[in-house]
Design a protein around this motif. Structure first.
Motif, PDB file in Angstrom:
ATOM      1  N   ARG A 180       8.217  24.217  43.003  1.00  0.00           N
ATOM      2  CA  ARG A 180       6.939  24.420  43.685  1.00  0.00           C
ATOM      3  C   ARG A 180       6.971  25.729  44.462  1.00  0.00           C
ATOM      4  O   ARG A 180       7.985  26.078  45.080  1.00  0.00           O
ATOM      5  N   ASP A 181       5.822  26.447  44.457  1.00  0.00           N
ATOM      6  CA  ASP A 181       5.748  27.687  45.221  1.00  0.00           C
ATOM      7  C   ASP A 181       5.034  27.459  46.545  1.00  0.00           C
ATOM      8  O   ASP A 181       4.618  26.333  46.867  1.00  0.00           O
ATOM      9  N   ALA A 182       4.868  28.503  47.316  1.00  0.00           N
ATOM     10  CA  ALA A 182       4.285  28.391  48.651  1.00  0.00           C
ATOM     11  C   ALA A 182       2.810  28.010  48.612  1.00  0.00           C
ATOM     12  O   ALA A 182       2.248  27.569  49.622  1.00  0.00           O
ATOM     13  N   HIS A 183       2.171  28.166  47.440  1.00  0.00           N
ATOM     14  CA  HIS A 183       0.750  27.839  47.305  1.00  0.00           C
ATOM     15  C   HIS A 183       0.539  26.417  46.779  1.00  0.00           C
ATOM     16  O   HIS A 183      -0.600  26.005  46.544  1.00  0.00           O
ATOM     17  N   GLY A 184       1.642  25.683  46.563  1.00  0.00           N
ATOM     18  CA  GLY A 184       1.525  24.325  46.065  1.00  0.00           C
ATOM     19  C   GLY A 184       1.466  24.212  44.558  1.00  0.00           C
ATOM     20  O   GLY A 184       1.310  23.118  44.013  1.00  0.00           O
ATOM     21  N   ARG A 185       1.594  25.356  43.848  1.00  0.00           N
ATOM     22  CA  ARG A 185       1.606  25.305  42.387  1.00  0.00           C
ATOM     23  C   ARG A 185       2.966  24.812  41.927  1.00  0.00           C
ATOM     24  O   ARG A 185       3.992  25.226  42.476  1.00  0.00           O
ATOM     25  N   SER A 186       2.976  23.932  40.922  1.00  0.00           N
ATOM     26  CA  SER A 186       4.233  23.273  40.577  1.00  0.00           C
ATOM     27  C   SER A 186       4.444  23.169  39.076  1.00  0.00           C
ATOM     28  O   SER A 186       3.502  23.240  38.288  1.00  0.00           O
ATOM     29  N   GLY A 187       5.707  22.974  38.715  1.00  0.00           N
ATOM     30  CA  GLY A 187       6.084  22.753  37.324  1.00  0.00           C
ATOM     31  C   GLY A 187       7.114  21.637  37.252  1.00  0.00           C
ATOM     32  O   GLY A 187       7.825  21.365  38.224  1.00  0.00           O
ATOM     33  N   TRP A 188       7.228  21.041  36.091  1.00  0.00           N
ATOM     34  CA  TRP A 188       8.011  19.819  35.921  1.00  0.00           C
ATOM     35  C   TRP A 188       9.106  19.991  34.890  1.00  0.00           C
ATOM     36  O   TRP A 188       8.897  20.600  33.837  1.00  0.00           O
ATOM     37  N   GLY A 189      10.267  19.421  35.177  1.00  0.00           N
ATOM     38  CA  GLY A 189      11.342  19.330  34.194  1.00  0.00           C
ATOM     39  C   GLY A 189      12.093  18.031  34.405  1.00  0.00           C
ATOM     40  O   GLY A 189      12.238  17.572  35.543  1.00  0.00           O
ATOM     41  N   ARG A 211       7.004  26.377  34.050  1.00  0.00           N
ATOM     42  CA  ARG A 211       5.686  25.741  34.023  1.00  0.00           C
ATOM     43  C   ARG A 211       4.901  25.953  35.312  1.00  0.00           C
ATOM     44  O   ARG A 211       3.800  25.411  35.456  1.00  0.00           O
ATOM     45  N   VAL A 212       5.437  26.705  36.238  1.00  0.00           N
ATOM     46  CA  VAL A 212       4.714  27.013  37.473  1.00  0.00           C
ATOM     47  C   VAL A 212       3.766  28.169  37.211  1.00  0.00           C
ATOM     48  O   VAL A 212       4.183  29.241  36.743  1.00  0.00           O
ATOM     49  N   ALA A 213       2.490  27.966  37.492  1.00  0.00           N
ATOM     50  CA  ALA A 213       1.497  29.015  37.278  1.00  0.00           C
ATOM     51  C   ALA A 213       1.756  30.188  38.216  1.00  0.00           C
ATOM     52  O   ALA A 213       2.165  29.994  39.372  1.00  0.00           O
ATOM     53  N   THR A 214       1.517  31.379  37.736  1.00  0.00           N
ATOM     54  CA  THR A 214       1.702  32.579  38.559  1.00  0.00           C
ATOM     55  C   THR A 214       0.381  33.124  39.081  1.00  0.00           C
ATOM     56  O   THR A 214       0.362  34.091  39.829  1.00  0.00           O
ATOM     57  N   THR A 215      -0.731  32.516  38.658  1.00  0.00           N
ATOM     58  CA  THR A 215      -2.050  32.879  39.172  1.00  0.00           C
ATOM     59  C   THR A 215      -2.780  31.603  39.567  1.00  0.00           C
ATOM     60  O   THR A 215      -2.383  30.495  39.185  1.00  0.00           O
ATOM     61  N   ASP A 216      -3.841  31.749  40.332  1.00  0.00           N
ATOM     62  CA  ASP A 216      -4.592  30.575  40.762  1.00  0.00           C
ATOM     63  C   ASP A 216      -5.217  29.872  39.564  1.00  0.00           C
ATOM     64  O   ASP A 216      -5.738  30.533  38.644  1.00  0.00           O
ATOM     65  N   PRO A 217      -5.181  28.538  39.546  1.00  0.00           N
ATOM     66  CA  PRO A 217      -5.743  27.808  38.411  1.00  0.00           C
ATOM     67  C   PRO A 217      -7.257  27.857  38.372  1.00  0.00           C
ATOM     68  O   PRO A 217      -7.919  28.001  39.401  1.00  0.00           O
ATOM     69  N   VAL A 218      -7.795  27.728  37.167  1.00  0.00           N
ATOM     70  CA  VAL A 218      -9.245  27.714  36.980  1.00  0.00           C
ATOM     71  C   VAL A 218      -9.708  26.272  36.854  1.00  0.00           C
ATOM     72  O   VAL A 218      -8.923  25.363  36.570  1.00  0.00           O
ATOM     73  N   ALA A 219     -10.992  26.057  37.077  1.00  0.00           N
ATOM     74  CA  ALA A 219     -11.582  24.724  36.924  1.00  0.00           C
ATOM     75  C   ALA A 219     -11.958  24.496  35.467  1.00  0.00           C
ATOM     76  O   ALA A 219     -12.277  25.440  34.736  1.00  0.00           O
ATOM     77  N   ASP A 388       1.656  19.105  37.370  1.00  0.00           N
ATOM     78  CA  ASP A 388       2.863  19.943  37.292  1.00  0.00           C
ATOM     79  C   ASP A 388       2.941  20.787  36.029  1.00  0.00           C
ATOM     80  O   ASP A 388       3.985  20.861  35.377  1.00  0.00           O
ATOM     81  N   GLY A 389       1.843  21.433  35.689  1.00  0.00           N
ATOM     82  CA  GLY A 389       1.860  22.358  34.569  1.00  0.00           C
ATOM     83  C   GLY A 389       0.774  22.066  33.556  1.00  0.00           C
ATOM     84  O   GLY A 389       1.042  21.511  32.490  1.00  0.00           O
ATOM     85  N   THR A 390      -0.468  22.423  33.869  1.00  0.00           N
ATOM     86  CA  THR A 390      -1.605  22.237  32.970  1.00  0.00           C
ATOM     87  C   THR A 390      -2.209  23.605  32.692  1.00  0.00           C
ATOM     88  O   THR A 390      -2.497  24.361  33.631  1.00  0.00           O
ATOM     89  N   ARG A 403      -6.585  23.846  36.969  1.00  0.00           N
ATOM     90  CA  ARG A 403      -6.430  22.869  38.039  1.00  0.00           C
ATOM     91  C   ARG A 403      -6.346  21.486  37.405  1.00  0.00           C
ATOM     92  O   ARG A 403      -7.086  21.178  36.471  1.00  0.00           O
ATOM     93  N   ASP A 404      -5.416  20.670  37.900  1.00  0.00           N
ATOM     94  CA  ASP A 404      -5.190  19.372  37.278  1.00  0.00           C
ATOM     95  C   ASP A 404      -6.491  18.597  37.134  1.00  0.00           C
ATOM     96  O   ASP A 404      -7.347  18.606  38.025  1.00  0.00           O
TER      97      ASP A 404
END
Length: 460
Positions: A180-189, A211-219, A388-390, A403-404
């Motif tokens: 998880r990064d400081a912005h709450g974006r996360s990836g799973w393994g 699987r952690v996004a490096t940019t803000d997720p879209v809707a 955790d990675g969509t 965004r999930d």
């Protein structure tokens, strides 16, 4: 006095009379939780429990105890006998329990590869090394690690008045890492197996990092999308489907998803689903909670429904030529029925997940599903969220993080709309044990399906 589980089962059985079964379960396990790349909880379990089941006039009484003294076992047997007698008296007639299986009815358990001696030693050092590797791999990318590492050994022995005397000894290990990064974006393994030595913590952590996004997720707007589901997502669906579609008790009572559908197509032609307690790469088991030997059971073959899972009680309810398939979840049968716990979805022809993605013009890539709940049992409709990675798939490649989303769809429907499966499969399970350790999992490929029903966006 012997501490061997089978000897203990025999000793407890001597305090019973009439139809009785004793099940002894000994768990030794370690579990470490971590958050923000820091260990937060370490737990060690060494527990032996004895379950005494007594059958009277088709009614059962069950008592569990951790008191392994003769007095404790004698008292448990007496309470189980009294409970069975009270149930029979209250009912005023014969109950539906068909009685304990004979040795011939139970069959002979098959040998399996579900035990690893090194894992059974329960050395905490591999767990510490796994956490250190996960912390290092996530730190390289400025991320923090959350998750658990756990390993255990479970010995089970059953002795009954019908002459049954069986024992099993299994190990399991599991690691999950959420980066998880400081912005709450996360990836799973995650990884699981019989042997702790097969879990590569560095690889699991790097899978999560990727699987952690490096940019803000879209809707993503609600609608139906083509979807690529990673094995963790597929395993979650099948775990829920096991109880919805293949529970022999629900089937016998006419409320199961396959009621009046056995022998008919319910999934895509390429979908073959087997409950295989001896499958390579799975978590093998020798017998069920009734002591009935486990064996492979084909549930779906090329999309056609073949069978449901039974314990002795559900088979008696079903009548006809129905018999236990070795799927009792509790001694004497669970009130919830029987369910497969070693599901194996056969792989297809796609060489990897990239090949699944390449076949999608616009759709959704899902790492895993979370917070699944049943909406409608008969149709196998579930609701839950991605996590955790969509990512969005556009023109055959992953593009923007999404965004999930919340989805509401039928598990059988997704299998019916499946168009491709990867050749490779992996073991998927969840090991957040909050009670008795009963590790189980699904061996599954990744899949691509159409019409995945997105019904909303998460707020987190």
């Amino acid at each position: 006095m012997s501490t061997d589980p089978l000897d203990l089962a025999d000793r407890a059985l001597a305090f019973t009379d009439g139809d009785a079964q004793v099940t002894v379960t000994r768990e030794r396990s370690l579990l470490s939780r971590f958050a923000r790349s820091t260990p937060t909880q370490a737990t060690a379990v060494d527990d032996t429990s004895v379950s005494v089941l007594v059958v009277r006039d088709g009614h059962v009484g069950t008592v569990e105890t951790n008191d392994l003294s003769d007095d404790g076992l004698r008292a448990a047997a007496a309470r189980a006998r009294d409970a069975a007698r009270a149930a029979a008296d209250a009912a005023g007639g014969h109950g539906e329990h068909p009685g304990l299986p004979t040795v011939a009815q139970a069959g002979t358990p098959s040998a399996h590869a579900g035990f690893d001696a090194a894992t059974a030693d329960l050395d905490p050092a591999p767990g510490g090394a796994a956490l250190a590797a996960a912390f290092a791999a996530t730190a390289e990318h400025g991320l923090e690690a959350f998750g658990i590492w756990t390993t255990g050994r479970v010995e089970t022995a059953i002795a009954s008045s019908a002459g049954l005397r069986v024992a099993d000894d299994v190990t399991d290990a599991y690691l999950k890492v959420i980066a998880r990064d400081a912005h709450g974006r996360s990836g799973w393994g995650a990884a699981a197996g019989v042997a702790a030595g097969t879990l590569d913590a560095d690889a699991v952590a790097r899978q999560a990092v990727a699987r952690v996004a490096t940019t803000d997720p879209v809707a993503l707007a609600p609608g139906e999308y083509e979807v690529v589901l990673e094995p963790d997502a597929v395993g979650s669906l099948l775990d829920m489907l096991g109880g919805l579609a293949f529970d022999g008790l629900a089937h016998a009572e006419g409320r199961g998803a396959l009621t009046d559908r056995l022998g008919t197509p319910v999934a895509a032609t390429g979908v073959t689903l087997v409950d295989d307690p001896l499958a390579a790469g799975g978590l093998p088991r020798a017998f069920d909670a009734d002591g009935v030997a486990k064996a492979p059971l084909t549930l779906l073959r090329d999309g056609v429904a073949q069978a449901v899972a039974h314990d002795r009680r559900s088979a008696a309810r079903a009548g006809g030529d129905a018999a236990s398939t070795g799927h009792a979840l509790a001694p004497g049968g669970s009130p919830w029925g029987a369910a497969p716990t070693n599901l194996v979805l056969h792989g297809g022809t796609a060489p990897d997940v990239g090949a699944l993605i390449a076949g999608v013009e616009r759709g959704l890539y899902v790492t895993r599903l979370w917070y699944l709940n049943v909406v409608h049992e008969r149709s196998t409709t579930l609701t839950g969220t991605t996590r955790d990675g969509t990512f969005l798939i556009e023109d055959g490649r992953l593009t923007k993080p999404v965004r999930d989303v919340r989805f509401t769809d039928a598990a059988l429907g997704i299998l019916e709309r499946t168009s491709a499966l990867t050749t490779a499969t992996s073991l998927v399970c969840e090991a957040d044990f909050y009670g008795r350790r009963a590790a189980h999992g699904c061996v599954v490929p990744a899949l691509r399906a159409s019409g995945f029903r997105v019904t909303g966006q998460t707020t987190g």
